[in-house]
Design a protein around this motif. Structure first.
Motif, PDB file in Angstrom:
ATOM      1  N   ARG A   1      38.569  39.837  38.498  1.00 21.30           N
ATOM      2  CA  ARG A   1      38.731  41.187  39.442  1.00 21.30           C
ATOM      3  C   ARG A   1      39.180  40.005  40.310  1.00 21.30           C
ATOM      4  O   ARG A   1      40.035  39.057  40.463  1.00 21.30           O
ATOM      5  CB  ARG A   1      37.182  41.083  39.727  1.00 21.30           C
ATOM      6  N   PHE A   2      40.499  40.944  41.387  1.00 23.80           N
ATOM      7  CA  PHE A   2      40.862  40.239  42.726  1.00 23.80           C
ATOM      8  C   PHE A   2      40.271  41.382  43.886  1.00 23.80           C
ATOM      9  O   PHE A   2      40.278  42.693  43.237  1.00 23.80           O
ATOM     10  CB  PHE A   2      42.226  40.582  41.919  1.00 23.80           C
ATOM     11  N   THR A   3      41.006  40.848  44.491  1.00 21.39           N
ATOM     12  CA  THR A   3      41.197  41.870  46.032  1.00 21.39           C
ATOM     13  C   THR A   3      42.644  41.854  46.254  1.00 21.39           C
ATOM     14  O   THR A   3      43.757  40.988  46.462  1.00 21.39           O
ATOM     15  CB  THR A   3      40.474  41.180  47.243  1.00 21.39           C
ATOM     16  N   THR A   4      43.273  43.242  46.544  1.00 20.97           N
ATOM     17  CA  THR A   4      44.393  43.388  47.050  1.00 20.97           C
ATOM     18  C   THR A   4      44.717  43.108  48.952  1.00 20.97           C
ATOM     19  O   THR A   4      43.500  43.236  49.304  1.00 20.97           O
ATOM     20  CB  THR A   4      44.898  44.874  46.449  1.00 20.97           C
ATOM     21  N   ASP A   5      45.930  42.976  49.295  1.00 22.26           N
ATOM     22  CA  ASP A   5      45.934  42.857  50.601  1.00 22.26           C
ATOM     23  C   ASP A   5      45.515  44.188  51.267  1.00 22.26           C
ATOM     24  O   ASP A   5      45.220  43.963  52.922  1.00 22.26           O
ATOM     25  CB  ASP A   5      47.874  42.857  50.292  1.00 22.26           C
ATOM     26  N   ASP A   6      45.484  44.954  50.732  1.00 20.16           N
ATOM     27  CA  ASP A   6      44.861  46.589  51.159  1.00 20.16           C
ATOM     28  C   ASP A   6      43.742  46.539  51.891  1.00 20.16           C
ATOM     29  O   ASP A   6      42.412  47.056  52.428  1.00 20.16           O
ATOM     30  CB  ASP A   6      45.563  47.696  50.677  1.00 20.16           C
ATOM     31  N   GLY A   7      42.627  45.528  50.757  1.00 18.47           N
ATOM     32  CA  GLY A   7      41.338  44.860  50.404  1.00 18.47           C
ATOM     33  C   GLY A   7      40.502  45.416  49.543  1.00 18.47           C
ATOM     34  O   GLY A   7      39.128  45.976  49.507  1.00 18.47           O
ATOM     35  N   ILE A  29      39.661  45.005  42.924  1.00 17.90           N
ATOM     36  CA  ILE A  29      40.651  45.433  40.735  1.00 17.90           C
ATOM     37  C   ILE A  29      40.434  44.951  40.143  1.00 17.90           C
ATOM     38  O   ILE A  29      39.916  43.873  40.142  1.00 17.90           O
ATOM     39  CB  ILE A  29      41.963  45.438  41.209  1.00 17.90           C
ATOM     40  N   GLU A  30      39.549  45.381  39.017  1.00  9.64           N
ATOM     41  CA  GLU A  30      39.303  44.969  38.138  1.00  9.64           C
ATOM     42  C   GLU A  30      40.151  45.717  36.446  1.00  9.64           C
ATOM     43  O   GLU A  30      40.720  47.083  36.802  1.00  9.64           O
ATOM     44  CB  GLU A  30      37.373  45.682  37.582  1.00  9.64           C
ATOM     45  N   THR A  31      40.569  44.772  36.176  1.00 12.69           N
ATOM     46  CA  THR A  31      42.018  45.119  34.930  1.00 12.69           C
ATOM     47  C   THR A  31      41.412  43.973  34.062  1.00 12.69           C
ATOM     48  O   THR A  31      41.049  42.653  34.021  1.00 12.69           O
ATOM     49  CB  THR A  31      42.563  45.357  35.330  1.00 12.69           C
ATOM     50  N   VAL A  32      42.364  44.218  32.705  1.00 15.54           N
ATOM     51  CA  VAL A  32      42.077  43.079  31.793  1.00 15.54           C
ATOM     52  C   VAL A  32      44.147  42.531  31.446  1.00 15.54           C
ATOM     53  O   VAL A  32      44.338  43.353  31.403  1.00 15.54           O
ATOM     54  CB  VAL A  32      41.797  44.054  30.586  1.00 15.54           C
ATOM     55  N   SER A  33      43.545  41.522  30.951  1.00 17.04           N
ATOM     56  CA  SER A  33      44.974  40.256  30.798  1.00 17.04           C
ATOM     57  C   SER A  33      45.353  41.163  29.806  1.00 17.04           C
ATOM     58  O   SER A  33      44.959  41.103  28.205  1.00 17.04           O
ATOM     59  CB  SER A  33      44.730  39.429  30.793  1.00 17.04           C
ATOM     60  N   SER A  34      46.969  40.998  29.783  1.00 20.83           N
ATOM     61  CA  SER A  34      47.495  42.069  27.762  1.00 20.83           C
ATOM     62  C   SER A  34      47.527  40.326  27.468  1.00 20.83           C
ATOM     63  O   SER A  34      47.887  40.848  25.945  1.00 20.83           O
ATOM     64  CB  SER A  34      48.972  42.322  28.698  1.00 20.83           C
TER      65      SER A  34
END
Length: 93
Positions: free
Chosen positions: A22-28, A31-36
């Motif tokens: 999980r990370f936060t974009t510069d826009d706030g 996002i949660e995603t899975v690494s390849s």
């Protein structure tokens, strides 16, 4: 931050484990995603990891270094495939 692992059985007895982060974009936006990248035993939950993403497609984010590693490995993988193809054709002739 790593929030878990995504585990998938690719064939009986063979497991693929990737980081769910999980990370936060510069826009706030969060996002949660899975690494390849597939690793064993996988990253430690709670570990902070650097992430690279396109601001227009943040859901396609990846752990920093994974894309560079894949680009670095591509010529070797291609050459190995060509070698096996040549050896197979030589055996058949």
């Amino acid at each position: 931050m790593v929030i878990g692992t995504d585990e998938e059985e690719t064939r009986p007895g063979v497991h693929r484990r990737s980081a769910l982060f999980r990370f936060t974009t510069d826009d706030g936006e969060t996002i949660e995603t899975v690494s390849s990248a597939q690793t064993w035993p996988g990253p430690r939950v709670g570990a902070l990891i650097p992430v690279t993403y396109d601001p227009e497609h943040p859901w396609e984010a990846e752990r920093t270094g994974v894309l560079v590693f894949k680009l670095w490995m591509m010529p070797f993988t291609f050459a190995l495939g060509v070698l096996f193809l040549v050896l197979t054709v030589r055996e058949l002739l």
